[in-house]
Design an enzyme around this catalytic site. Structure first.
Site, PDB file in Angstrom:
ATOM      1  N   LYS A  79     -27.459  82.995   1.351  1.00 16.55           N
ATOM      2  CA  LYS A  79     -27.286  82.939  -0.106  1.00 16.55           C
ATOM      3  C   LYS A  79     -28.644  82.860  -0.802  1.00 16.55           C
ATOM      4  CE  LYS A  79     -24.739  80.185  -3.562  1.00 16.55           C
ATOM      5  NZ  LYS A  79     -23.840  79.015  -3.732  1.00 16.55           N
ATOM      6  N   SER A 154     -20.063  79.782  -6.452  1.00 17.24           N
ATOM      7  CA  SER A 154     -21.200  80.652  -6.624  1.00 17.24           C
ATOM      8  C   SER A 154     -21.577  81.450  -5.377  1.00 17.24           C
ATOM      9  CB  SER A 154     -22.420  79.817  -7.069  1.00 17.24           C
ATOM     10  OG  SER A 154     -22.783  78.862  -6.092  1.00 17.24           O
ATOM     11  N   SER A 178     -18.427  75.729  -4.806  1.00 19.30           N
ATOM     12  CA  SER A 178     -19.061  77.044  -4.629  1.00 19.30           C
ATOM     13  C   SER A 178     -18.879  77.666  -3.258  1.00 19.30           C
ATOM     14  CB  SER A 178     -20.553  76.950  -4.952  1.00 19.30           C
ATOM     15  OG  SER A 178     -20.740  76.684  -6.316  1.00 19.30           O
TER      16      SER A 178
END
Length: 473
Positions: A79, A154, A178
């Protein structure tokens, strides 16, 4: 209904999970380079539609230097808020241009100790502030089950690539849902581990309340369990009971609280309620005792979390040049980041009291688990929204209220530091999955993985590459 997007084929990746691929590498049946090549080809096939990659290193994949990792040779993405040496970390933001990181961050090293091959960085919304991966001035990351719908956030880029079959596993993290929210949107498995279960990346150490848990998005409980065991072999917190190897469900009856009302007081929609009640009945059939429960937390706690979330957005803007360098331009921040900053400044005098209450919430949480071993709930209050509903360009007051209602269940795990597991359960009427969440006492990831194995075995989700299916609702 829009066509699904996936890259599954009869190449060397096939539909194998990470455990299976690593076993193939160890046996000599396939090499890390062959797996990386297949993943690169798959990414090229679907990325123009998904928009899930923030930074590509496919021309120079980062192969593990040691062959000893449990997942040696398995391709993955990290990420875009975790430092990987030689790759930029842009936090999903267009407000600055990041230089390549000088070194791996502490948790990144723990993740990479599994032996994975890194093909780049996955997309995320600006600073991870939104539960959808949409942008102010760029195309959104799309949900491979239905590209007109949100992939969540996210950790949305990672979720999209795992669900679409580009890679079997990808890194993500969770500061308010997330990991769990994109897993629910994409039909994946995601474990938010207990606070201090793993090493922390640099920025996580300086938060007034540590919210962020690191982890992975996978297509199987087996992969999630294997990852927790592999991460523990690299570093284990001596103050927490080890998780160890978990290979299947436990043969014991659990007391499970069924929580349907969100911490904000919001009711779930009909499809979401039906899904969590279906999961409850399934667990009851296997001898678990299900008991409806009321929200144990006072109503103001959800508002306290929102204020803290807004505080973090405000600090990201104020400290941008210190954190991200001279190229940082706060005027280029998206409307959500700026709107949350205004929300905080309008209530700034309430922040100390809110932080105090949030720090004490673990006491209420711990009391709940004197009565139950698990709590079963939705992941979010309503089915996955279409793209645009949570877009950062929505007027900020309206958007913040939509976010507050949507993310009604997940933040309490971040506030208290307790573990929670998002499990796929059904495909909704829009063709997008609906998940459920199991939460456990602090340090009890093992029970979550055991119940995850049961839910997966007794209620497998239809495959994304199986063609159109009748919704299960």
């Amino acid at each position: 209904m829009a066509d699904r997007i996936h890259a599954f084929s009869d190449d060397v990746l096939a539909d194998h999970d990470a455990v299976a691929l690593a076993a193939m590498v160890r046996s000599g049946a396939v090499s890390p380079k062959e797996l990386a090549r297949a993943a690169i080809d798959r990414a090229a096939l679907v990325e123009p539609q998904l928009n899930a990659i923030a930074y590509s290193s496919v021309e120079r994949p980062r192969y593990a230097s040691e062959r000893t990792g449990a997942w040696y040779g398995v391709p993955t993405f990290v990420k875009d808020n975790a430092d990987v040496a030689g790759m930029p970390t842009n936090q999903g933001s267009a407000a600055f241009v990041a230089r390549p990181a000088a070194r791996d961050d502490a948790y990144t090293a723990q993740f990479l100790s599994t032996g994975v091959t890194v093909l780049g960085k996955s997309r995320m919304p600006e600073f991870g502030l939104s539960p959808t991966t949409e942008f102010q001035a760029a195309e959104p990351t799309r949900n491979p089950w239905n590209p007109e719908y949100s992939i969540g956030g996210s950790s949305g880029g990672s979720a999209a690539m795992v669900a679409a079959g580009v890679v079997p596993v990808a890194h993500g993290n969770d500061g308010g849902g997330s990991l769990r929210i994109p897993a629910a949107c994409a039909g994946l498995v995601a474990l938010k581990p207990s606070r201090y279960r793993h090493l922390d990346n640099a920025l996580d150490k300086h938060l007034p309340i540590k919210l962020i848990s690191e982890g992975v998005l996978t297509r199987t409980v087996r992969d999630t369990a294997a990852y927790t065991a592999a991460a523990e072999r690299y570093w284990r917190n001596p103050d927490l009971v080890p998780i160890g190897e978990v290979h299947g469900p436990a043969h014991r009856s659990l007391r499970i609280g069924l929580l349907t009302i969100a911490g904000t007081g919001a009711e779930p929609d009909a499809e979401t309620r039906g899904t969590v009640e279906f999961a409850a009945k399934l667990l009851e059939r296997f001898g678990h005792h299900i008991e409806p429960m009321a929200v144990p937390f006072p109503p103001h706690l959800a508002d306290d979390f929102l204020l803290y979330w807004a505080f973090l957005a405000d600090m990201s803007a104020i400290g941008g040049k210190i954190l991200h360098g001279r190229s940082f331009d706060r005027h280029a921040l998206d409307d959500l980041t700026r709107g949350l900053g205004r929300y905080h400044r309008q209530r700034i005098l309430r922040t100390p009291a809110a932080l105090h209450r949030l720090r004490r919430a673990y006491r209420i949480y711990a009391e709940v688990f004197t009565r139950y071993e698990l709590v079963l709930s939705p992941v979010v209050t309503h089915v996955v929204p279409p793209l645009g509903y949570l877009d950062p360009k929505v007027p900020s007051e309206e958007l913040i209220e939509r976010l507050r209602i949507y993310v009604g269940y997940t933040p309490i795990g971040n506030v208290t530091g307790a573990p929670a597991l998002s499990m796929p359960m059904r495909v909704g009427s829009s063709g997008v999955p609906i998940g459920v969440m199991c939460s456990a006492a602090y340090g009890d990831e093992r029970t979550l993985l055991e119940i995850g194995y049961l839910l997966e075995a007794e209620n497998p989700l239809p495959r994304i590459d199986a063609g159109p299916t009748t919704p299960q609702v």
